[in-house]
Write an enzyme that holds these catalytic residues in place. Sequence first.
Site, PDB file in Angstrom:
ATOM      1  N   TRP A  62       1.002  -1.169  -0.083  1.00 53.16           N
ATOM      2  CA  TRP A  62      -0.034  -0.158  -0.102  1.00 53.16           C
ATOM      3  C   TRP A  62       0.856   1.196  -0.038  1.00 53.16           C
ATOM      4  O   TRP A  62       2.079   1.361   0.569  1.00 53.16           O
ATOM      5  CB  TRP A  62      -0.718   0.047   1.454  1.00 53.16           C
ATOM      6  CG  TRP A  62      -1.697   1.351   1.398  1.00 53.16           C
ATOM      7  CD1 TRP A  62      -2.899   1.178   1.257  1.00 53.16           C
ATOM      8  CD2 TRP A  62      -1.556   2.358   1.961  1.00 53.16           C
ATOM      9  NE1 TRP A  62      -3.534   2.689   1.307  1.00 53.16           N
ATOM     10  CE2 TRP A  62      -2.554   3.316   1.971  1.00 53.16           C
ATOM     11  CE3 TRP A  62      -0.043   3.000   2.503  1.00 53.16           C
ATOM     12  CZ2 TRP A  62      -2.634   4.482   2.440  1.00 53.16           C
ATOM     13  CZ3 TRP A  62      -0.298   4.369   2.903  1.00 53.16           C
ATOM     14  CH2 TRP A  62      -1.410   5.109   2.876  1.00 53.16           C
ATOM     15  N   SER A 128       5.333  -5.470   2.402  1.00 58.64           N
ATOM     16  CA  SER A 128       4.318  -4.661   3.067  1.00 58.64           C
ATOM     17  C   SER A 128       3.162  -5.257   3.481  1.00 58.64           C
ATOM     18  O   SER A 128       3.013  -6.254   3.857  1.00 58.64           O
ATOM     19  CB  SER A 128       4.389  -3.229   2.653  1.00 58.64           C
ATOM     20  OG  SER A 128       3.675  -2.388   3.413  1.00 58.64           O
ATOM     21  N   MET A 129       2.137  -4.572   2.993  1.00 56.90           N
ATOM     22  CA  MET A 129       0.643  -5.006   3.707  1.00 56.90           C
ATOM     23  C   MET A 129       0.553  -6.153   2.643  1.00 56.90           C
ATOM     24  O   MET A 129      -0.439  -7.371   2.811  1.00 56.90           O
ATOM     25  CB  MET A 129      -0.352  -4.075   3.312  1.00 56.90           C
ATOM     26  CG  MET A 129      -0.891  -4.076   1.854  1.00 56.90           C
ATOM     27  SD  MET A 129      -2.597  -3.114   1.694  1.00 56.90           S
ATOM     28  CE  MET A 129      -3.619  -4.612   2.146  1.00 56.90           C
ATOM     29  N   ASP A 259      12.878   0.410   9.577  1.00 57.48           N
ATOM     30  CA  ASP A 259      11.659   0.577   9.014  1.00 57.48           C
ATOM     31  C   ASP A 259      10.801   1.308  10.002  1.00 57.48           C
ATOM     32  O   ASP A 259      10.617   1.085  11.116  1.00 57.48           O
ATOM     33  CB  ASP A 259      10.960  -0.885   8.878  1.00 57.48           C
ATOM     34  CG  ASP A 259       9.738  -0.932   7.962  1.00 57.48           C
ATOM     35  OD1 ASP A 259       9.026  -0.279   8.459  1.00 57.48           O
ATOM     36  OD2 ASP A 259       9.931  -1.856   7.020  1.00 57.48           O
ATOM     37  N   HIS A 287      11.456   1.144   5.019  1.00 60.17           N
ATOM     38  CA  HIS A 287      10.524   0.240   4.751  1.00 60.17           C
ATOM     39  C   HIS A 287      10.538   0.106   3.069  1.00 60.17           C
ATOM     40  O   HIS A 287      10.025  -0.674   2.657  1.00 60.17           O
ATOM     41  CB  HIS A 287       9.259   0.846   5.024  1.00 60.17           C
ATOM     42  CG  HIS A 287       7.964   0.074   4.699  1.00 60.17           C
ATOM     43  ND1 HIS A 287       7.781  -1.130   5.425  1.00 60.17           N
ATOM     44  CD2 HIS A 287       6.582   0.352   3.982  1.00 60.17           C
ATOM     45  CE1 HIS A 287       6.567  -1.519   4.986  1.00 60.17           C
ATOM     46  NE2 HIS A 287       6.119  -0.928   4.246  1.00 60.17           N
TER      47      HIS A 287
END
Length: 307
Positions: A62, A128-129, A259, A287
């Site tokens: 995202w 990530s997501m 991150d 990140h």
Amino acid sequence: MTTTRRTFLRGTIVTTAAAAVPRVPFAQGVARTATIKTKDGIELFVKDTGGTGRAVVLTHAWPLNADIWDYQAVALSKAGYRVIAYDRRGFGRSGKPESGYTFDIFADDLAAVIDQTGVRDAAIVGYSMGGGEVIRYLTRHSSRNVVKAGLVGGAAYYLLKTENNPIGADNGVFDGMRQGVQGDRKAFLMGLLTDVFFDAKRPSAVAVTQEVIDSAVAMAMMAGMPATIGCIDAFSRTDFRPELAAVKVPTLVLHGTADIPVPFEQAKATAAGIAGSKLIAYQDGSHGIVVTERDRVTKDLQAFLAS
């Protein structure tokens, strides 16, 4: 000033103006594109390098889309793998429904991609997501047609701070994100991607130039508003901790120690919850390691896939 998690909270007041849609600076490879339909009729945009090698299915962060994986997709394809990357519903070139932004549905969408591309014995890698999608797919669909999993900067633990989850973020962080995207969305995303996602002032193997930021913002602006907000709710409030012990396939966890949105403590907890997983720490990495440490991410994925 050094970026801290407090920057995350200040994201709603960022007013930096974004440039016009720029040339994407990420590596571009030759891949066939197509759409598939999910069981509820949503069209998902899919990039498929083809070939007869083991399939690697990539899910994205995202608020971006499959293009964030282009560098790795090219390298893995050249190494003989069939690489499939797709835009999550609501993002990029995929259909943009008003609702349906839950990890059960995302996992079902991943199942549709796997089933309709006909892959077997695949590796699935979530950024990530996308890490949450990977975990939910493995538990909801019993690892069907999957033999390995990867989590890169994966939000696959529990992002919300609660009494029994002190390593999460305060709810105010996510409230601020919702307010930010409902306001001047482009300015907010510019600040969020610069200061939090890529942590642009942090030294990295690949410099986070303005062109990199502009390209990421262009990806983010392709997303629908319901998806952008709905996914904030999904990734902030979904607790994957009870599912980790059910993951039975070999799992690689790649994570930056600096991150901001998904702290390294969460990566350690995720790896600890998955029996036999391997955690590789990217010292001082942000990140955005898929971009900022792209060669190392590619090398680590290739070594894992070949093992």
